[in-house]
Design an enzyme around this catalytic site. Structure first.
Site, PDB file in Angstrom:
ATOM      1  N   CYS A 399       0.879  -1.309   0.107  1.00 43.46           N
ATOM      2  CA  CYS A 399       0.062   0.025   0.010  1.00 43.46           C
ATOM      3  C   CYS A 399       0.749   1.126  -0.067  1.00 43.46           C
ATOM      4  O   CYS A 399       0.402   2.266   0.549  1.00 43.46           O
ATOM      5  CB  CYS A 399      -0.952  -0.113   1.174  1.00 43.46           C
ATOM      6  N   ASN A 400       2.157   1.372  -0.735  1.00 47.26           N
ATOM      7  CA  ASN A 400       2.863   2.269  -0.848  1.00 47.26           C
ATOM      8  C   ASN A 400       3.236   2.406  -2.284  1.00 47.26           C
ATOM      9  O   ASN A 400       4.543   2.062  -2.564  1.00 47.26           O
ATOM     10  CB  ASN A 400       4.029   2.189   0.144  1.00 47.26           C
TER      11      ASN A 400
END
Length: 776
Positions: A399-400
């Site tokens: 999630c980056n």
């Protein structure tokens, strides 16, 4: 791996109002409360079955309220601040805390007198931070992504003069620690942005506020809000302690809280309101104003025990930081120095540092493994094998996306093209055109141990290093020069290489032309392979019911999905979840057989009567059995129930409610992984990844000798070659080859049928061979 947050280990919520009814005692919840509270008088009060709210001053409500308030104070104490400076707002997690800020921050659209608010965020931020953009974009707010290099490079020595009347609020968001690489960003950015000395604040008039994402940082590092007074600090207790889940908090500076706006009110957030008139006054207490409804007070109270345990086991966050950093540094030194037998490095590590200092690097190690030819090994394969070793890692982009793009060199167009090719966040498509779409992350927590590091490193050596194991001694000596753990490092190197330590110079690499047997066998050159040798298809197996025993045939028809009826059925439990041998080992004792002339599937097992299930007849309409949706390898597949007789038979044999379902003939499931440009999509049955699985008899034979040599000094009964072949559940077994020769194949012809060898796949053993094959 072995991390109390997100990966493996142990994090802990209250309410101003709760209702107690006689159902509490009847359901046995008091026993759970007693275990969680460890407070006898609290349990005694609960047994009074009072139905009331905290705002009434009855004993149970008051006790709950006071205990929750004590927890709030303890949280602030943990971050070295007080209720005079900060308020604690309980949320369902860090993402909910970020969403609260997004929806209540006083964003200002542009006017004739003042500019619009700016939402500025570091590109190395979690998705939940970047997602604030979804709220601001509709308000005319300027979204400004900032690279880590720009903050200080474009800073100014002195805060710029500004018109005192400009009160436009701006928000700058950055992580105290990158959840991708573990890089720690300077906490001094907080005051620097607030004072408008750092970019982008130094270029814009108005008031600058700082959101410090502490979710990753707070798990292993001390945060002093007295020294670094961020305006908003979201974090998750799950990531700190591992229990309870679904509980986080937002710390808000009291000086900033008055600016926050909130439209919705309910459940104790109002000081007064009228039902017949648009009149509402929020409660003056910051926490009460933003905690809608009753918070999870039992989980909040459990935080008392979390803090007690953390302090008792570790002595404080300073010691946790040193402990976890030491483990991460040790693992980094060894992994970055490991090499294949030909001198090629084993890992490509994504880090901005060499783990020299715990103030700049957290206990996170992010990497991709590479083979002896320098090609990336897909993270999905690493994840599957790690699970067999009971090693917990996380894979993907975490999630980056911003950090993932920077370290992997992925362009914006690459991300868009990968999406069009079918890759989405969270799937197992780890390589597209040979380039990685994500990586592997190993994280350490306060419960991680040195043995965990050893287990992980031995797992890498066992499964991914082309033997003999080599070590880049020059690099290792340089990394060890700044640590006191030289003795233990040397000890593990000796263990990994079985005492055969070899020095590697940068210019002294073996030739990569020979294909070397990873178990120490004789090297097979490409020229030797090209001479040709008789090659045979020795066995054909189909597996009518997924995860059940094989059905061997001498010849068999093929269809668009592969071998006819191969993995056409599967067994699901009472909740509709597919069963495999990991969940239910007795599946291997079920022997299905298919008789095409009679159009039947027979189910056989020891001690059970044989029953028959009709094969699907495409010429007849569907029977009355229900059509249902099931999930398989991340895909939603449409299936048809095979009836009560088969369900009863399976339930009796397996000892739990089960049903037999088959893939609907009207449903098409396409292969997602391993696509090449210009190659059409391949239709699949209920297989995991490809239409066929092929193995080489010579490769299995070499593996069998390797296992036998390891078990000579043990009491284990060695596996014969037939048993070992069956463990890999292949459809096609070939012979007449050198071990692992099939690794270099791209195509295969059996009779007049042409196949394409798609990829190496991971089977139910931790040894890495077997190839997925599809028809051309």
């Amino acid at each position: 791996m072995y991390k109390h947050h997100g990966s493996t280990q142990p994090s802990y919520r209250s309410g101003r109002r709760h209702v107690l009814s006689p159902r509490v005692e009847r359901t046995g919840a008091l026993h759970k409360i007693d275990a969680a509270m460890r407070t006898e008088n609290y349990v005694d009060i609960l047994k009074q079955h009072l139905k009331t709210s905290v705002r009434n001053h009855n004993p149970s409500s008051r006790l709950t309220h006071d205990t929750v308030e004590h927890v709030r104070y303890r949280i602030l104490q943990h971050f070295n601040t007080t209720p005079d400076k900060y308020s604690v707002i309980f949320t369902s997690g860090c993402t909910a805390a970020l969403k609260l800020v997004a929806e209540s921050f006083p964003w200002s659209p542009p006017t004739a007198m003042e500019p619009a608010s700016q939402f500025c965020y570091l590109t190395d931020n979690h998705t939940s931070v970047v997602g604030i953009r979804g709220v601001t974009s509709a308000l005319g707010v300027v979204s400004l992504p900032v690279s880590p290099e720009e903050i200080e490079a474009r800073a100014r020595d002195v805060a710029q003069s500004e018109c005192s009347s400009c009160q436009t609020p701006h928000l700058f968001c950055y992580p105290a620690q990158s959840n991708f690489s573990g890089r720690k960003y300077s906490l001094g950015y907080v005051r620097g942005i607030q004072a408008r000395k750092l970019y982008p604040a130094c270029d814009s008039q108005g008031r600058w506020f700082v959101l410090l994402d502490a979710a990753s940082f707070a798990s292993c590092s001390p945060l002093d809000l007295q020294e670094h007074p961020a305006d908003f600090v979201p974090f998750s207790f799950y990531k700190m302690f591992g229990f309870p889940t679904g509980l986080g908090a937002l710390l808000v500076r009291n000086d900033t809280a008055a600016l926050l706006r909130k439209a919705y009110f309910g459940g104790g957030t109002a000081a007064a309101y009228l039902a017949g008139e648009n009149y509402y006054v929020p409660t003056p207490n910051i926490a009460n104003r933003f905690e809608d409804g009753t918070v999870s007070f039992l989980n909040v109270i459990a935080l008392n025990h979390s803090f007690d345990t953390l302090h008792k086991l570790t002595g404080g966050m300073d010691k946790v930081q040193l402990h976890t950093f030491g483990l991460a540094r040790y693992t980094y030194m060894l992994l970055s120095s490991l090499c294949h037998g030909n001198g090629q490095p084993v890992a490509q590590i994504y880090s901005d540092s060499e783990f020299e200092n715990p103030s700049t690097q957290g206990a996170i190690l992010n990497f991709n493994l590479t083979d002896c030819h320098g090609q990336i090994v897909g993270y999905s394969q690493v994840d599957k094998l790690a699970s067999l070793f009971n090693i917990h890692v996380r894979t993907g982009c975490f999630c980056n996306t911003g950090a993932c793009q920077i370290f992997l060199g992925t362009t914006n167009q690459d991300v868009k093209s990968n999406l069009q090719a079918g890759h989405v966040c969270g799937d197992d498509v780890d390589l597209v055109d040979g380039r990685p779409t994500g990586s592997v992350r190993v994280s350490f927590g306060y419960m991680s141990t040195f043995r965990d590091c050893q287990n992980f490193l031995n797992f890498v050596v066992e499964c991914f290093v082309e033997k003999p194991v080599e070590v880049d001694q020059v690099k290792l000596d340089r990394l060890k020069s700044n640590t006191s753990s030289k003795g233990s490092s040397q000890c593990l190197i000796t263990m990994l290489t079985n005492g055969k330590h070899k020095h590697i110079d940068n210019g002294e690499h073996a030739s990569t032309d020979p294909v070397v047997n990873e178990y120490g066998g004789k090297a097979i050159t490409k020229e030797a392979k090209s001479l040709g040798k008789a090659q045979y298809l020795t066995n054909i197996y189909i597996y009518p019911i997924k995860s059940c025993a094989a059905f061997e045939v001498t010849d068999w028809p093929v269809c668009p999905l592969g071998l006819l009826h191969d993995r056409g059925w599967m067994v699901v439990n009472g909740n509709g979840v597919c069963l495999n041998q990991k969940r239910e080992p007795r599946l291997c004792l079920i022997h299905p057989q298919i008789y095409l002339p009679s159009n039947t599937l027979l189910l056989q097992a020891s001690g059970m009567d044989t029953i028959s299930v009709p094969l699907e007849n495409h010429n007849e309409p569907h029977q009355s059995h229900g059509v249902c949706q099931s999930k398989l390898c991340g895909d939603r597949v449409q299936t048809v129930d095979c009836g009560d007789e088969a369900a009863s038979w399976l339930s009796e044999f397996l000892g739990q409610p089960c049903r037999l379902i088959r893939q609907s003939p009207d449903f098409i499931r396409n292969m997602k992984k391993g696509h090449e440009k210009g190659v059409s999509s391949t239709a699949l049955s209920l297989v995991n990844e490809a239409q066929y699985l092929m193995i080489n008899h010579a490769s299995v034979d070499l593996l069998q000798r390797h296992i036998t040599s390891r078990q000579e000094s043990s009491d284990h009964q060695p596996l014969n070659i037939h048993e070992l072949v069956s463990r890999f559940r292949a459809n096609l077994v070939i012979s007449g080859l050198e071990p692992f020769e099939e690794d270099d194949w791209s195509h295969l012809i059996i009779g007049n049928t042409h196949f394409q060898v798609r990829m190496l796949v991971v089977c139910c053993s931790h040894y890495r061979f077997g190839h997925s094959v599809s028809m051309l």
